[in-house]
Design a protein around this motif. Structure first.
Motif, PDB file in Angstrom:
ATOM      1  N   GLU A 206       0.828  -1.207   0.000  1.00  8.70           N
ATOM      2  CA  GLU A 206       0.000   0.000   0.000  1.00  8.70           C
ATOM      3  C   GLU A 206       0.865   1.261   0.000  1.00  8.70           C
ATOM      4  OE1 GLU A 206      -3.820   1.803   2.485  1.00  8.70           O
ATOM      5  OE2 GLU A 206      -2.998  -0.165   2.976  1.00  8.70           O
ATOM      6  N   LYS A 207       1.998   1.230   0.712  1.00 10.35           N
ATOM      7  CA  LYS A 207       2.894   2.380   0.730  1.00 10.35           C
ATOM      8  C   LYS A 207       3.468   2.649  -0.658  1.00 10.35           C
ATOM      9  CE  LYS A 207       6.905   4.327   3.141  1.00 10.35           C
ATOM     10  NZ  LYS A 207       7.928   4.097   4.187  1.00 10.35           N
ATOM     11  N   THR A 208       3.759   1.577  -1.407  1.00  7.78           N
ATOM     12  CA  THR A 208       4.258   1.739  -2.780  1.00  7.78           C
ATOM     13  C   THR A 208       3.219   2.438  -3.644  1.00  7.78           C
ATOM     14  OG1 THR A 208       5.627  -0.240  -2.590  1.00  7.78           O
ATOM     15  CG2 THR A 208       5.087   0.495  -4.818  1.00  7.78           C
ATOM     16  N   VAL A 209       1.966   2.043  -3.505  1.00  6.12           N
ATOM     17  CA  VAL A 209       0.890   2.671  -4.273  1.00  6.12           C
ATOM     18  C   VAL A 209       0.792   4.151  -3.928  1.00  6.12           C
ATOM     19  CG1 VAL A 209      -1.608   2.741  -4.641  1.00  6.12           C
ATOM     20  CG2 VAL A 209      -0.412   0.544  -4.547  1.00  6.12           C
ATOM     21  N   LYS A 210       0.858   4.467  -2.638  1.00 12.81           N
ATOM     22  CA  LYS A 210       0.778   5.861  -2.214  1.00 12.81           C
ATOM     23  C   LYS A 210       1.902   6.686  -2.830  1.00 12.81           C
ATOM     24  CE  LYS A 210       0.469   8.726   1.966  1.00 12.81           C
ATOM     25  NZ  LYS A 210       0.432   8.708   3.442  1.00 12.81           N
ATOM     26  N   ASN A 211       3.115   6.143  -2.844  1.00 11.71           N
ATOM     27  CA  ASN A 211       4.249   6.854  -3.434  1.00 11.71           C
ATOM     28  C   ASN A 211       4.075   7.015  -4.939  1.00 11.71           C
ATOM     29  OD1 ASN A 211       5.484   7.053  -0.935  1.00 11.71           O
ATOM     30  ND2 ASN A 211       6.728   5.216  -1.211  1.00 11.71           N
ATOM     31  N   ARG A 212       3.565   5.977  -5.603  1.00 13.16           N
ATOM     32  CA  ARG A 212       3.336   6.053  -7.050  1.00 13.16           C
ATOM     33  C   ARG A 212       2.298   7.120  -7.383  1.00 13.16           C
ATOM     34  NH1 ARG A 212       5.615   2.155 -11.046  1.00 13.16           N
ATOM     35  NH2 ARG A 212       6.614   0.530  -9.804  1.00 13.16           N
ATOM     36  N   ILE A 213       1.261   7.206  -6.557  1.00 10.57           N
ATOM     37  CA  ILE A 213       0.214   8.209  -6.810  1.00 10.57           C
ATOM     38  C   ILE A 213       0.776   9.616  -6.654  1.00 10.57           C
ATOM     39  CG2 ILE A 213      -1.959   9.163  -5.927  1.00 10.57           C
ATOM     40  CD1 ILE A 213      -2.832   6.274  -5.362  1.00 10.57           C
ATOM     41  N   SER A 214       1.639   9.818  -5.658  1.00  7.24           N
ATOM     42  CA  SER A 214       2.274  11.128  -5.491  1.00  7.24           C
ATOM     43  C   SER A 214       3.074  11.489  -6.734  1.00  7.24           C
ATOM     44  CB  SER A 214       3.188  11.118  -4.261  1.00  7.24           C
ATOM     45  OG  SER A 214       2.443  10.922  -3.070  1.00  7.24           O
TER      46      SER A 214
END
Length: 247
Positions: A206-214
């Motif tokens: 989930e943290k990877t997704v959050k970083n990708r969205i940023s």
């Protein structure tokens, strides 16, 4: 012996009293939480089954408490979810508990927050200036399955955010700056998926997704997730491109 048929008839059984509406409260101010709890519990038809002061606590406690209604503060000052962290809580809870009615509570009359709340699946949006009786009525209304979102206000907000104030759809050169995986995530944002759901769909943390969205927001030159979601839909309409396939 009583031969009077009127007296010999038995009375129909009375209906059992309705169970109280189960409510959970999220607000980062203890005084506000206590005030809302006192107002709601003064009504015999409402039971407050839990409360939380931040997003993480709410996401952990709400499923266990199994409320029918969650009263969520839009802005959580100490939370890392941004100005509208309570709306992200609504989005996450609705993904896990589709039957939950979320009533957003805020101090500000904010069109963008109202739009975000609509997109997150909130059942209602009220200002903290609301009087106690109206708040109780709002809880009963959303618990019954009725929306508290005023249709005229909703239409006005949707029209404004679809209008000229929205950023234009990116040109092909801007889209080319996104990796295939970022294009895939952008498509899933456009479908309304939460970070958790995107992570599960793509087998990512989930943290990877959050970083990708940023990174996606920065590359597209937008500051809000909801703008990226709207852009995703406009890109598909304008270019007729299928969703990108990630690596």
């Amino acid at each position: 012996m009583n031969d009077d048929p009127a007296q010999s008839r038995t009375s129909p059984p009375s209906s059992p009293p309705a169970a109280p509406v189960r409510v959970f409260i999220l607000d980062d101010h203890e005084v506000v939480r206590r005030g809302v709890r006192d107002l709601l519990e003064a009504d015999g038809g409402i039971e407050v089954v839990g409360e939380a002061s931040d997003a993480r606590e709410a996401l952990a406690r709400v499923p266990a408490a199994a409320p029918q209604v969650a009263v969520l503060d839009v802005r959580l000052g100490d939370d890392r979810g941004g100005d509208h962290a309570g709306i992200e809580v609504c989005r996450e809870l609705r993904a896990r508990m589709p039957g939950l009615a979320c009533l957003m509570l805020t101090s500000f009359d904010d069109d963008e927050a109202l739009f975000d709340a609509i997109m997150a699946g909130a059942a209602g949006y009220v200002l903290k200036q609301i009087n106690g009786a109206d708040l109780v009525a709002a809880v009963h209304t959303v618990a019954s399955g009725t929306s508290m979102l005023d249709p005229r206000t909703t239409a006005r907000v949707m029209a404004r955010l679809r209008g000229a104030e929205n950023p234009p759809a990116p040109e092909v050169s801007e889209l080319d700056r996104l990796t295939p995986r970022e294009r895939q995530i952008l498509d899933l944002i456009g479908e309304g998926l939460t970070n958790r759901e995107i992570a599960e769909r793509l087998f990512l943390a989930e943290k990877t997704v959050k970083n990708r969205i940023s990174a996606i927001l920065a590359k597209l030159g937008v500051g809000r997730r909801i703008q990226a979601a709207m852009l995703a839909g406009r890109i598909r309409e304008r270019q007729g491109q299928p969703p990108a396939q990630g690596r």
